[in-house]
Design a protein around this motif. Sequence first.
Motif, PDB file in Angstrom:
ATOM      1  N   ARG A  62     -61.256  10.591   7.110  1.00 26.88           N
ATOM      2  CA  ARG A  62     -61.704  10.361   5.735  1.00 26.88           C
ATOM      3  C   ARG A  62     -63.091   9.723   5.693  1.00 26.88           C
ATOM      4  N   GLU A  63     -63.960  10.244   6.522  1.00 30.47           N
ATOM      5  CA  GLU A  63     -65.355   9.790   6.533  1.00 30.47           C
ATOM      6  C   GLU A  63     -66.111  10.518   5.422  1.00 30.47           C
ATOM      7  N   GLY A  64     -66.792   9.780   4.586  1.00 26.52           N
ATOM      8  CA  GLY A  64     -67.570  10.381   3.514  1.00 26.52           C
ATOM      9  C   GLY A  64     -68.978  10.699   3.951  1.00 26.52           C
ATOM     10  N   LEU A  65     -69.844  10.909   2.968  1.00 33.52           N
ATOM     11  CA  LEU A  65     -71.251  11.166   3.266  1.00 33.52           C
ATOM     12  C   LEU A  65     -71.933   9.889   3.744  1.00 33.52           C
ATOM     13  N   PRO A  66     -72.880   9.995   4.653  1.00 31.15           N
ATOM     14  CA  PRO A  66     -73.624   8.801   5.076  1.00 31.15           C
ATOM     15  C   PRO A  66     -74.436   8.248   3.900  1.00 31.15           C
ATOM     16  N   PRO A  67     -74.744   6.965   3.907  1.00 28.94           N
ATOM     17  CA  PRO A  67     -75.594   6.404   2.844  1.00 28.94           C
ATOM     18  C   PRO A  67     -76.992   7.002   2.902  1.00 28.94           C
ATOM     19  N   ARG A  68     -77.673   6.958   1.778  1.00 38.06           N
ATOM     20  CA  ARG A  68     -79.003   7.570   1.702  1.00 38.06           C
ATOM     21  C   ARG A  68     -79.973   6.968   2.708  1.00 38.06           C
ATOM     22  N   SER A  69     -79.810   5.691   2.990  1.00 38.63           N
ATOM     23  CA  SER A  69     -80.736   5.027   3.907  1.00 38.63           C
ATOM     24  C   SER A  69     -80.634   5.561   5.336  1.00 38.63           C
ATOM     25  N   ALA A  70     -79.536   6.247   5.662  1.00 38.43           N
ATOM     26  CA  ALA A  70     -79.361   6.772   7.022  1.00 38.43           C
ATOM     27  C   ALA A  70     -79.868   8.192   7.179  1.00 38.43           C
ATOM     28  N   TRP A  71     -80.169   8.870   6.077  1.00 36.40           N
ATOM     29  CA  TRP A  71     -80.457  10.300   6.145  1.00 36.40           C
ATOM     30  C   TRP A  71     -81.765  10.622   6.850  1.00 36.40           C
ATOM     31  N   ARG A  72     -82.743   9.753   6.789  1.00 34.36           N
ATOM     32  CA  ARG A  72     -84.011  10.045   7.461  1.00 34.36           C
ATOM     33  C   ARG A  72     -83.798  10.166   8.971  1.00 34.36           C
ATOM     34  N   GLY A  73     -83.098   9.185   9.540  1.00 33.14           N
ATOM     35  CA  GLY A  73     -82.824   9.232  10.970  1.00 33.14           C
ATOM     36  C   GLY A  73     -81.921  10.388  11.347  1.00 33.14           C
ATOM     37  N   GLY A 171     -85.536  12.266  19.404  1.00 34.53           N
ATOM     38  CA  GLY A 171     -84.286  12.307  18.654  1.00 34.53           C
ATOM     39  C   GLY A 171     -83.474  11.037  18.804  1.00 34.53           C
ATOM     40  N   VAL A 172     -83.424  10.500  20.025  1.00 33.33           N
ATOM     41  CA  VAL A 172     -82.677   9.264  20.262  1.00 33.33           C
ATOM     42  C   VAL A 172     -83.292   8.103  19.484  1.00 33.33           C
ATOM     43  N   VAL A 173     -84.603   7.972  19.541  1.00 31.69           N
ATOM     44  CA  VAL A 173     -85.284   6.882  18.846  1.00 31.69           C
ATOM     45  C   VAL A 173     -85.138   7.034  17.332  1.00 31.69           C
ATOM     46  N   SER A 174     -85.102   8.268  16.836  1.00 28.47           N
ATOM     47  CA  SER A 174     -84.894   8.501  15.401  1.00 28.47           C
ATOM     48  C   SER A 174     -83.469   8.163  14.992  1.00 28.47           C
ATOM     49  N   GLN A 175     -82.522   8.415  15.891  1.00 29.58           N
ATOM     50  CA  GLN A 175     -81.107   8.215  15.570  1.00 29.58           C
ATOM     51  C   GLN A 175     -80.715   6.740  15.519  1.00 29.58           C
ATOM     52  N   LYS A 176     -81.348   5.933  16.344  1.00 21.21           N
ATOM     53  CA  LYS A 176     -80.948   4.532  16.483  1.00 21.21           C
ATOM     54  C   LYS A 176     -80.907   3.775  15.152  1.00 21.21           C
ATOM     55  N   PRO A 177     -81.945   3.830  14.293  1.00 19.42           N
ATOM     56  CA  PRO A 177     -81.857   3.085  13.024  1.00 19.42           C
ATOM     57  C   PRO A 177     -80.727   3.580  12.124  1.00 19.42           C
ATOM     58  N   ALA A 178     -80.433   4.885  12.160  1.00 24.80           N
ATOM     59  CA  ALA A 178     -79.376   5.426  11.307  1.00 24.80           C
ATOM     60  C   ALA A 178     -78.016   4.858  11.680  1.00 24.80           C
ATOM     61  N   LEU A 179     -77.828   4.501  12.952  1.00 25.71           N
ATOM     62  CA  LEU A 179     -76.542   3.976  13.406  1.00 25.71           C
ATOM     63  C   LEU A 179     -76.286   2.564  12.894  1.00 25.71           C
ATOM     64  N   GLY A 180     -77.298   1.906  12.351  1.00 24.97           N
ATOM     65  CA  GLY A 180     -77.092   0.608  11.717  1.00 24.97           C
ATOM     66  C   GLY A 180     -76.644   0.738  10.279  1.00 24.97           C
ATOM     67  N   ARG A 181     -76.645   1.964   9.763  1.00 23.83           N
ATOM     68  CA  ARG A 181     -76.325   2.187   8.350  1.00 23.83           C
ATOM     69  C   ARG A 181     -75.142   3.132   8.146  1.00 23.83           C
ATOM     70  N   ALA A 182     -74.791   3.892   9.177  1.00 26.94           N
ATOM     71  CA  ALA A 182     -73.679   4.840   9.077  1.00 26.94           C
ATOM     72  C   ALA A 182     -72.890   4.798  10.376  1.00 26.94           C
ATOM     73  N   SER A 183     -71.680   5.337  10.347  1.00 26.92           N
ATOM     74  CA  SER A 183     -70.842   5.331  11.543  1.00 26.92           C
ATOM     75  C   SER A 183     -71.351   6.345  12.559  1.00 26.92           C
ATOM     76  N   ALA A 184     -70.929   6.175  13.813  1.00 28.52           N
ATOM     77  CA  ALA A 184     -71.319   7.110  14.868  1.00 28.52           C
ATOM     78  C   ALA A 184     -70.853   8.524  14.544  1.00 28.52           C
ATOM     79  N   LEU A 185     -69.650   8.652  13.982  1.00 28.99           N
ATOM     80  CA  LEU A 185     -69.126   9.977  13.641  1.00 28.99           C
ATOM     81  C   LEU A 185     -69.938  10.616  12.526  1.00 28.99           C
ATOM     82  N   THR A 235     -69.595   9.838  21.355  1.00 28.90           N
ATOM     83  CA  THR A 235     -69.462   8.683  22.236  1.00 28.90           C
ATOM     84  C   THR A 235     -70.832   8.088  22.562  1.00 28.90           C
ATOM     85  N   TRP A 236     -71.848   8.961  22.660  1.00 27.26           N
ATOM     86  CA  TRP A 236     -73.220   8.469  22.847  1.00 27.26           C
ATOM     87  C   TRP A 236     -73.638   7.586  21.670  1.00 27.26           C
ATOM     88  N   ALA A 237     -73.427   8.089  20.435  1.00 28.02           N
ATOM     89  CA  ALA A 237     -73.828   7.337  19.248  1.00 28.02           C
ATOM     90  C   ALA A 237     -73.069   6.012  19.168  1.00 28.02           C
TER      91      ALA A 237
END
Length: 311
Positions: A62-73, A171-185, A235-237
Amino acid sequence: MMSNAPRHPLLPAAAAGLTVVLWASAFVAIRSAGDAYSPGALALGRLLAGALTLGALCVVRREGLPPRSAWRGIALSGVLWFGFYMVALNWGEQRVDAGTAALVVNVGPLLIALLGTRLLGDPMPPRLLAGMAVSFAGAVTVGLSMSSGGGGASLLGVVACLLAAVAYAAGVVSQKPALGRASALQVTTFGCLVGAVVCLPFAGRLVTEAAHAPVSATLNMVYLGVFPTALAFTTWAYALARTTASRMGATTYAVPALVVLMSWLALGEVPGALTLVGGALCLAGVAVSRSRAAGRSRRVAAGEPRPEKVG
């Protein structure tokens, strides 16, 4: 802000280890499937299989959409890592062997460390630098040993793998900030969807090639989507959210050594003494770079200050 405190201190390390093993297997599977599928079609098929698997997991959890702040990453990592990286790697592996491809792509951790320090403020402690140096020496040794064994690496293949390494690091460096705002999944699922959209121009070739491909090649493509993509990227995320990009990047230096081992077990290619030495160096460097990581991750998760300061 999401809490990244692990339920057990060993879980991030276990997640990173599983990621490394599955990503190593991907190099072998790509070589097998690449005989029947072109680079873009293989990337799209892999991403579609991954997106379906991840989508099902999101529904169950039941994971919803990520928050808007995570979409850039998410968007940047989806375009660069899930899209461009996979096409470039597939193209490169049609021209070089799996071991050489793993070696070239693993200049990525060095780029991750540099970008992470510059853009994310990641610390660069001497132990991490020492571990990266040892692992890089091991990766070079593995590559040289395989090349001396008769593998001819074309220039275009090496260039494609280098481009894949650049996309991987960015891609990894872009992904890192998004993981502070949304779940790994969430980050993995929607990054995979973005990558699939980027690869949609290859849909026609995928349909045509799937109609004529042997079952083994198609099964390898599905395997790539379910395990090295859906499972391993998640698992990486999960692990990346609980440590620095530089330290996670250093972990993947074990991949070339594992690729050699898997080729030995699956294809009967017995590695030489120099290859074994290189593989041992790769693993030793990872051990050095990740030592004391669990304690540091626990302190960060608990809100305690880091022992080192970027400066």
